[in-house]
Enzyme design. Structure first.
Site, short mmCIF file in Angstrom:
data_model
loop_
_atom_site.label_atom_id
_atom_site.label_comp_id
_atom_site.label_asym_id
_atom_site.label_seq_id
_atom_site.Cartn_x
_atom_site.Cartn_y
_atom_site.Cartn_z
N TRP A 23 52.40 -1.98 -4.81
CA TRP A 23 51.74 -0.86 -5.50
C TRP A 23 51.80 0.42 -4.69
CZ3 TRP A 23 48.65 0.49 -9.78
CH2 TRP A 23 47.83 1.60 -9.61
N MET A 24 52.00 1.55 -5.38
CA MET A 24 51.95 2.89 -4.78
C MET A 24 51.04 3.79 -5.62
SD MET A 24 54.98 5.78 -4.83
CE MET A 24 55.86 5.39 -3.33
N ASP B 51 48.52 7.65 -4.48
CA ASP B 51 48.53 9.02 -3.94
C ASP B 51 49.50 9.24 -2.77
OD1 ASP B 51 46.34 8.85 -5.58
OD2 ASP B 51 44.88 9.42 -4.07
N ARG C 94 35.95 11.78 0.57
CA ARG C 94 37.29 11.24 0.83
C ARG C 94 38.39 12.29 0.72
NH1 ARG C 94 35.32 8.82 -3.88
NH2 ARG C 94 36.37 9.29 -5.86
N GLU D 182 38.83 14.84 -6.29
CA GLU D 182 39.62 14.09 -5.32
C GLU D 182 40.79 14.92 -4.80
OE1 GLU D 182 39.28 9.50 -6.24
OE2 GLU D 182 40.59 10.46 -7.71
#
Length: 495
Positions: free
Chosen positions: A35-36, A38, A166, A222
């Protein structure tokens, strides 16, 4: 090196050998395995561009986050490197979340990222405590700082959530000190961006709330990025849970660009304009770099959170990045163009000029799934402007994806409902595009499983992924009314 990191590196090395090259994009970075999401740590170090990314090597669905790592000299040909960070410390045991990178004065590569550790609350719920952490390395291997975390709940302003804290993005100022913006929200889940300062990149101090959402654009903000561009200051963020505002923003997790002025002495950001960054279906969490030649280049995750769980768990990889884009500000608006390096991949030019047609048109030599296609569209009859123009691609008797323009409505639509999806997912998005007498310019970049259209020399961009079988490589045009069109098509060869 921890055993957790060793295990990740060994797993990806073995597993990637089972994935055929033809099953991937050619010049968009995709997940090495698993999985990929950001992009992280986008930086230039030791003569190469480094791009890290949110990574779960063991499964093609989201899981405990690592940092994947790739390098490139031209942002098109990528070499995958071993996993850079793994969740192997108490403060990041549940994930190494997004962050950024800089080069220290002594030549070391500095990474700052969000460490996540789950904590059971008095009411029995479990929440992610998020802190900011440092790792330092040589471009291949990274060692976590003994003083981690460098920012925690004690460094938050009153009322700030320690569970939504974050995605630090740092930069080095003209006097050599460091600044960092971090996404946060208050107790009501309303987003804001916090500003921190450091003299050395390791010891950080809270400065102020740089900007507050005030319940305008979604909730939690974000993946902030903050930089000067063409005499203006630009803030990029990815808000969660957005409400649409006409055609400017879409429901769900989207993108936001705020352009304004910045007083470095008082560190005050004054808003002037706002817009979406990408108007298509698949684009989130962009991050930029100031390239050695002075260009501001942006890359984003080419996916939509609302569609990420629909692929088979047997798929060996999932997730790709957008084409890197050169940014500029013109008349208070963010413009984006494909990086100029893409032109070095062009082969086999096919050109048609001043073709007037109605209904459906197919042109010899215009097809493919790795294509750079430039279209200039005009009304064939300015006294009776056409009602609709469309270009359809990844097409055969069953499948197609399209971009269509309606000049009377000034709307451009992306539509992938016939791309092969068997689920009721997000298939259409529209964007408002100014036009005069039906004139529009489109540059469409296809790379096997994606399309990005750059409108009117980069005034807007719409991105979409489609997982149509690669045998569907047709391209056709449609006009409801009389359209005159110029077409230039190139094959793109990345390897």
């Amino acid at each position: 090196m921890s055993q957790i990191l060793r295990d990740a590196r060994k797993y990806e090395e073995v597993t990637e050998k089972k994935i055929a090259d033809e099953a991937r994009p050619e010049f968009h970075l995709s997940a090495r395995v698993g999985w990929m999401n950001d992009p992280n740590g986008f930086s230039f170090y030791k003569g190469q561009y480094h791009l890290f990314y949110q990574y779960h090597p063991y499964h093609s669905h989201w899981g405990t986050m690592h940092w994947g790592h790739a390098v490139s000299r031209d942002l098109l040909h990528w070499e995958q490197l071993p996993t850079a960070l793994a969740p192997d410390m108490d403060y990041d045991r549940d994930g190494c979340f997004s962050g950024s990178a800089a080069v220290l004065p002594d030549g070391r590569h500095l990474l700052i990222y969000t460490g996540v550790s789950k904590e059971t609350q008095p009411d029995g719920t479990v929440c992610d405590v998020q802190t900011q952490c440092i790792a330092v390395g040589d471009g291949m291997d990274y060692e976590k700082y003994l003083g981690n975390p460098v920012l925690s709940s004690k460094d938050l302003p009153e009322g700030a959530s320690r569970f939504d804290f974050r995605d630090p993005k740092l930069w080095i100022t003209s006097d050599g000190s460091f600044r960092c913006v971090v996404g946060n929200c208050d107790g009501k889940k309303d987003g804001r961006i916090l500003l921190y300062s450091s003299k050395d990149g390791f010891h950080w101090n809270y400065e102020k709330t740089l900007i507050a959402n005030q319940d305008r654009f979604g909730k939690m903000w974000e993946c902030p990025d903050f930089f000067e561009l063409d005499g203006k200051q630009v803030l990029l963020v990815s808000p969660q849970d957005m409400l649409p505002q006409g055609l400017e923003y879409h429901n769900g997790n989207g993108t936001l660009c705020i352009i304004g002025e910045y007083d470095e002495k008082t560190e005050t950001f004054t808003e002037e304009q706002n817009q979406a960054i990408d108007y298509g279906i698949d684009f989130y969490a962009p991050q930029t770099i100031l390239a050695p030649d002075g260009r501001r280049i942006m890359i984003g995750w080419m996916q939509n959170w609302d569609t990420t769980n629909l692929h088979s768990s047997k798929r060996p990889w999932f997730g790709q990045m957008s084409l890197p884009r050169e940014l500029s500000v013109k008349n208070g608006r963010l413009f984006q163009k494909p990086i100029r390096e893409l032109e070095t991949l062009r082969r086999a030019e096919v050109r048609y000029e001043h073709i007037t047609f109605t209904d459906i048109l197919k042109l010899d030599g215009i097809k493919g799934r790795k294509v750079d296609l430039e279209l200039s569209v005009h009304a064939g009859d300015k006294q009776n402007i056409y009602k609709k123009f469309a270009v359809r691609f990844a097409q055969n008797e069953i499948y197609q994806t399209s971009f269509s323009f309606r000049p009377y409505e000034s709307t451009l639509k992306v539509d992938r409902k016939f791309s092969g999806s068997r689920r009721a997912i997000i298939n259409q998005r529209r964007s408002y595009v100014k036009n005069v007498d039906g004139e529009i310019k489109l540059r469409i970049i296809l790379d096997n499983f994606s399309a990005e259209v750059f409108v009117n020399d980069g005034e807007q961009v719409l991105s979409v992924t489609m997982y149509t079988d690669l045998s569907a490589d047709g391209i056709s045009f449609f006009a409801d009314g009389s359209v005159t069109m110029d077409v230039i098509k190139y094959e793109l060869r990345g390897r």
